[in-house]
Design a protein around this motif. Structure first.
Motif, mmCIF file in Angstrom:
data_model
loop_
_atom_site.group_PDB
_atom_site.id
_atom_site.type_symbol
_atom_site.label_atom_id
_atom_site.label_comp_id
_atom_site.label_asym_id
_atom_site.label_seq_id
_atom_site.Cartn_x
_atom_site.Cartn_y
_atom_site.Cartn_z
ATOM 1 N N ALA A 1 39.436 44.635 48.114
ATOM 2 C CA ALA A 1 38.055 44.362 48.506
ATOM 3 C C ALA A 1 37.895 44.325 50.026
ATOM 4 O O ALA A 1 36.864 44.737 50.570
ATOM 5 N N ILE A 2 38.917 43.845 50.739
ATOM 6 C CA ILE A 2 38.806 43.757 52.199
ATOM 7 C C ILE A 2 39.310 45.024 52.890
ATOM 8 O O ILE A 2 39.314 45.089 54.121
ATOM 9 N N GLY A 3 39.729 46.030 52.094
ATOM 10 C CA GLY A 3 40.170 47.300 52.670
ATOM 11 C C GLY A 3 41.606 47.306 53.146
ATOM 12 O O GLY A 3 42.010 48.193 53.921
ATOM 13 N N LYS A 4 42.399 46.371 52.667
ATOM 14 C CA LYS A 4 43.791 46.296 53.096
ATOM 15 C C LYS A 4 44.663 47.335 52.412
ATOM 16 O O LYS A 4 45.609 47.862 53.022
ATOM 17 N N LEU A 5 44.371 47.670 51.154
ATOM 18 C CA LEU A 5 45.196 48.627 50.409
ATOM 19 C C LEU A 5 44.583 50.022 50.364
ATOM 20 O O LEU A 5 45.289 50.983 50.041
ATOM 21 N N ILE A 6 43.301 50.154 50.629
ATOM 22 C CA ILE A 6 42.661 51.468 50.632
ATOM 23 C C ILE A 6 41.719 51.557 51.817
ATOM 24 O O ILE A 6 41.211 50.549 52.313
ATOM 25 N N GLU A 7 41.495 52.755 52.272
ATOM 26 C CA GLU A 7 40.612 52.947 53.412
ATOM 27 C C GLU A 7 39.203 53.381 52.998
ATOM 28 O O GLU A 7 38.226 52.941 53.573
ATOM 29 N N LYS A 8 39.137 54.246 51.999
ATOM 30 C CA LYS A 8 37.842 54.790 51.607
ATOM 31 C C LYS A 8 37.714 54.762 50.090
ATOM 32 O O LYS A 8 38.153 55.695 49.410
ATOM 33 N N PRO A 9 37.102 53.710 49.542
ATOM 34 C CA PRO A 9 36.969 53.646 48.078
ATOM 35 C C PRO A 9 35.942 54.646 47.574
ATOM 36 O O PRO A 9 35.012 55.020 48.284
ATOM 37 N N ASP A 10 36.119 55.064 46.322
ATOM 38 C CA ASP A 10 35.139 55.922 45.671
ATOM 39 C C ASP A 10 33.847 55.126 45.455
ATOM 40 O O ASP A 10 33.890 53.913 45.235
ATOM 41 N N PRO A 11 32.680 55.769 45.519
ATOM 42 C CA PRO A 11 31.419 55.051 45.303
ATOM 43 C C PRO A 11 31.336 54.330 43.961
ATOM 44 O O PRO A 11 30.566 53.374 43.816
ATOM 45 N N ARG A 12 32.148 54.790 42.992
ATOM 46 C CA ARG A 12 32.124 54.101 41.698
ATOM 47 C C ARG A 12 32.838 52.763 41.755
ATOM 48 O O ARG A 12 32.701 51.941 40.850
ATOM 49 N N GLY A 13 33.619 52.524 42.783
ATOM 50 C CA GLY A 13 34.201 51.221 43.050
ATOM 51 C C GLY A 13 35.381 50.853 42.168
ATOM 52 O O GLY A 13 36.038 51.703 41.563
ATOM 53 N N LEU A 14 35.626 49.539 42.085
ATOM 54 C CA LEU A 14 36.735 49.008 41.307
ATOM 55 C C LEU A 14 36.295 48.844 39.866
ATOM 56 O O LEU A 14 35.302 48.164 39.587
ATOM 57 N N ARG A 15 37.079 49.421 38.950
ATOM 58 C CA ARG A 15 36.719 49.401 37.525
ATOM 59 C C ARG A 15 37.968 49.054 36.718
ATOM 60 O O ARG A 15 38.920 49.836 36.680
ATOM 61 N N ILE A 16 37.945 47.877 36.080
ATOM 62 C CA ILE A 16 39.125 47.376 35.376
ATOM 63 C C ILE A 16 38.744 47.036 33.938
ATOM 64 O O ILE A 16 37.728 46.393 33.688
ATOM 65 N N LEU A 17 39.606 47.407 32.989
ATOM 66 C CA LEU A 17 39.368 47.144 31.573
ATOM 67 C C LEU A 17 40.589 46.488 30.942
ATOM 68 O O LEU A 17 41.719 46.993 31.064
ATOM 69 N N GLY A 18 40.381 45.353 30.263
ATOM 70 C CA GLY A 18 41.412 44.750 29.435
ATOM 71 C C GLY A 18 42.598 44.203 30.192
ATOM 72 O O GLY A 18 43.733 44.317 29.717
ATOM 73 N N VAL A 19 42.364 43.561 31.329
ATOM 74 C CA VAL A 19 43.447 43.073 32.177
ATOM 75 C C VAL A 19 43.292 41.570 32.391
ATOM 76 O O VAL A 19 42.180 41.054 32.483
ATOM 77 N N LYS A 20 44.451 40.892 32.476
ATOM 78 C CA LYS A 20 44.473 39.470 32.821
ATOM 79 C C LYS A 20 44.638 39.339 34.328
ATOM 80 O O LYS A 20 45.517 39.981 34.914
ATOM 81 N N ILE A 21 43.800 38.521 34.942
ATOM 82 C CA ILE A 21 43.856 38.337 36.384
ATOM 83 C C ILE A 21 44.729 37.117 36.680
ATOM 84 O O ILE A 21 44.410 36.000 36.240
ATOM 85 N N GLY A 22 45.811 37.334 37.401
ATOM 86 C CA GLY A 22 46.738 36.250 37.722
ATOM 87 C C GLY A 22 46.252 35.455 38.916
ATOM 88 O O GLY A 22 46.148 35.980 40.024
ATOM 89 N N GLY A 23 45.924 34.162 38.684
ATOM 90 C CA GLY A 23 45.434 33.318 39.763
ATOM 91 C C GLY A 23 43.903 33.358 39.852
ATOM 92 O O GLY A 23 43.232 34.139 39.175
ATOM 93 N N ARG A 24 43.382 32.513 40.710
ATOM 94 C CA ARG A 24 41.930 32.452 40.893
ATOM 95 C C ARG A 24 41.503 33.595 41.798
ATOM 96 O O ARG A 24 42.034 33.754 42.912
ATOM 97 N N LEU A 25 40.519 34.365 41.340
ATOM 98 C CA LEU A 25 40.041 35.497 42.125
ATOM 99 C C LEU A 25 39.133 34.960 43.237
ATOM 100 O O LEU A 25 38.001 34.556 43.005
ATOM 101 N N ASP A 26 39.644 34.969 44.447
ATOM 102 C CA ASP A 26 38.952 34.390 45.595
ATOM 103 C C ASP A 26 38.365 35.501 46.464
ATOM 104 O O ASP A 26 39.086 36.185 47.186
ATOM 105 N N LEU A 27 37.048 35.675 46.363
ATOM 106 C CA LEU A 27 36.362 36.702 47.149
ATOM 107 C C LEU A 27 35.314 36.079 48.074
ATOM 108 O O LEU A 27 34.418 36.782 48.558
#
Length: 559
Positions: A58-84
């Motif tokens: 989200a802060i651009g640390k792992l990618i430089e130019k995201p696709d306009p469709r953005g982050l899309r996740i299905l059927g995944v467990k998020i480890g830890g509290r998602l802090d945005l």
């Protein structure tokens, strides 16, 4: 398994997720279709993505130019509290059927699109969905499940600024506080709670807390339910809704206590509509909308039902005002207390005539089913009928007001009550002057009856004292009427027509037949008694005549 293998897997998942965001692809669980509300499914080796990885993307640390469709996740467990919190994310964040065991923090952040569809969101010691003061164009919570046991809201949206809030089919449960805490929240367009929403909270703050919120359009529909057994179901005091606030199509709101199940005190909306819906409160009012302002109308239609237990009124609309229509077609209003009030409408104002119930229903309800006597509802209703050209209904309403004022003890002084009852009987409280005229007519009939059946009380008298004495010697001691002195046939009994003339002279003011110039009561015992009766009749006649003139003048002035 070596210590490096979990780290390698996390790195691989992070790289795969980053690649999916950069290419617009869907990051999917490798275990097939997710069962987000089945704890066993998540315990059996679910794909886990660290919350830190999502933040880094989200802060651009792992990618430089995201696709306009953005982050899309299905059927995944998020480890830890998602802090945005505090972030500014320009691309969509979309999660489908994901599990957040430690919740999400979106405070003071800005987003284009956040989708949490069919997700399971929990947290043991904090709000599972913390989104205070967040700014987001679209927030979708469709068919997600949020569970908490905290004093703060399970979904905490205090001061949030949202374009569209869509929460169709959502399940939110908080066992120690509000399910939704969103006072001061702004939703510029639609706020939807549809398609079987189930929201349950605890405490006096309400299951849904919307004090001072501002919404473009709100709907609680489609067999949705909001429930709180220890406080209000919905508290929305001072809410502003630009278009419509709708509770309909099988929606149910359940609350407890004196603050009402559905509370809209001081709300300012375009249109309020409650139809095919039910509101329950077993220890207080069902609906409290005191001071409500609705520019486009207030509508209770199509099977609306309200159940309460209070002396203050099951449905409270005191001081409410609408510039549109007022429709009240509630199919059932039930107060579970003995002789409890059904509605409270003191200060309610609306244009035109109320729709949905007959005038008889309103008059009976205002008299029998309001917390106490109030003049304003009657006066407003009478003015509405008068403005519509229904003068007889307007008079009927004003008469009903006066009767209710007397019956319910609004007149505290005894002389006021006595006078009110008298004017009601004689003048219909000033709106039926014909009653006084009828009384005058009945008084004339009584006088005529007395004269007709008291033949011996009337007789002619002679023109001189001597002849009068001779007449008394020849007349019956019970002849009370006689011809007057100087009239033909003095001392002889009066005819029936002459006696009727005398009766009319006595009982009808300002109308004289001059019958008494030739026939009058004599001085016999019967005549003396009838003289007293004549005095009483004259006093009553003048009284009824005066009341008629005053009442008629008042009616003319009012119309």
């Amino acid at each position: 398994m070596s210590d490096s293998e979990p780290q390698d897997r996390e790195a691989t998942l992070a790289a795969s997720l980053a690649s999916a965001v950069q290419t617009g692809g869907l990051f999917n669980s490798d275990r097939g279709p997710a069962e987000p509300f089945d704890a066993k499914w998540w315990d059996a080796g679910a794909t886990v993505v660290k919350a830190e990885t999502i933040r880094d993307i989200a802060i651009g640390k792992l990618i430089e130019k995201p696709d306009p469709r953005g982050l899309r996740i299905l059927g995944v467990k998020i480890g830890g509290r998602l802090d945005l919190k505090y972030l500014n994310v320009a691309f969509p964040l979309q999660f489908w059927a994901c599990y957040f065991p430690e919740g999400i923090d979106l405070r003071d952040a800005a987003f284009a699109d956040v989708t949490l569809a069919g997700c399971r969101i929990e947290c043991a010691d904090r709000s599972p969905l913390m989104a205070a003061r967040t700014k987001v164009d679209v927030l979708r919570l469709t068919k997600s499940q949020i569970t908490a046991d905290v004093e703060i809201g399970a979904a905490h949206l205090q001061g949030a600024q949202i374009g569209n809030l869509i929460a169709d089919g959502i399940r939110i449960t908080n066992r120690s506080g509000p399910a939704v805490s969103a006072d001061g929240m702004t939703v510029r367009q639609e706020f939807f709670l549809r398609d079987g929403v189930k929201i349950s909270g605890e405490g006096k703050k309400g299951a849904v807390h919307l004090i001072g919120a501002s919404v473009g359009h709100f709907e609680l529909t489609g067999d949705s339910e909001i429930r709180n057994l220890s406080g209000p179901g919905v508290i929305a005091d001072g809410i502003r809704v630009g278009q419509g606030l709708f509770v309909k199509h099988g929606a149910v709101v359940t609350g407890a206590g004196p603050l009402a199940a559905l509370r809209l005190v001081g709300a300012h909306v375009g249109r309020v509509e409650l139809s095919d819906s039910r509101i329950f409160n077993l220890s207080g009012p069902a609906l409290d909308a005191g001071g409500l302002r609705a520019e486009q109308g207030i509508f209770f239609t199509d099977g609306f039902e309200a159940f309460g237990a209070t002396g203050a009124g099951v449905v409270r609309l005191d001081r409410a005002k609408t510039d549109g229509g007022f429709v009240f077609e509630a199919s059932r209003l039930i107060n579970l207390t003995d002789e409890g009030a059904l509605i409270h409408v003191d200060g309610l104002t609306y244009p035109g005539l109320p729709i949905g119930q007959s005038l008889s229903w309103w008059l009976n309800t205002l008299d029998r089913s309001t917390p106490n006597y109030a003049a304003q509802p009657y006066q407003h209703l009478a003015a509405a009928y008068s403005a519509a050209g229904h003068d007889s209904e307007a008079r009927r309403t004003r008469i009903a007001q006066r009767k209710s004022q007397i019956r319910r003890g609004a007149l505290t002084e005894r002389r006021e009550r006595v006078w009110a009852r008298f004017t009601g009987l004689a003048l219909g409280y000033g709106y039926q002057p014909w009653r006084a005229l009828l009384s005058l007519f009945l008084l004339a009939l009584i006088a005529i009856g007395i004269s007709v059946f008291s033949e011996s009380a009337y007789s002619h008298t002679k023109s001189s004292t001597e002849s009068s004495a001779s007449s008394r010697a020849t007349s019956s001691p019970n002849n009370a009427y006689s011809h007057t002195r100087g009239s033909p046939g003095s001392g002889a009994p009066c005819s029936a027509l002459e006696r009727v003339g005398v009766a009319l002279d006595v009982s009808i003011p300002l109308i004289k037949t001059n019958a008494r110039s030739s026939c009058d009561l004599n001085t016999t015992p019967t005549g003396q008694r009838l003289t007293v009766v004549h005095w009483v009749i004259q006093v009553l006649a003048w009284g009824f005549a005066t009341l008629f003139v005053a009442g008629f003048t008042s009616v003319v002035r009012k119309t």
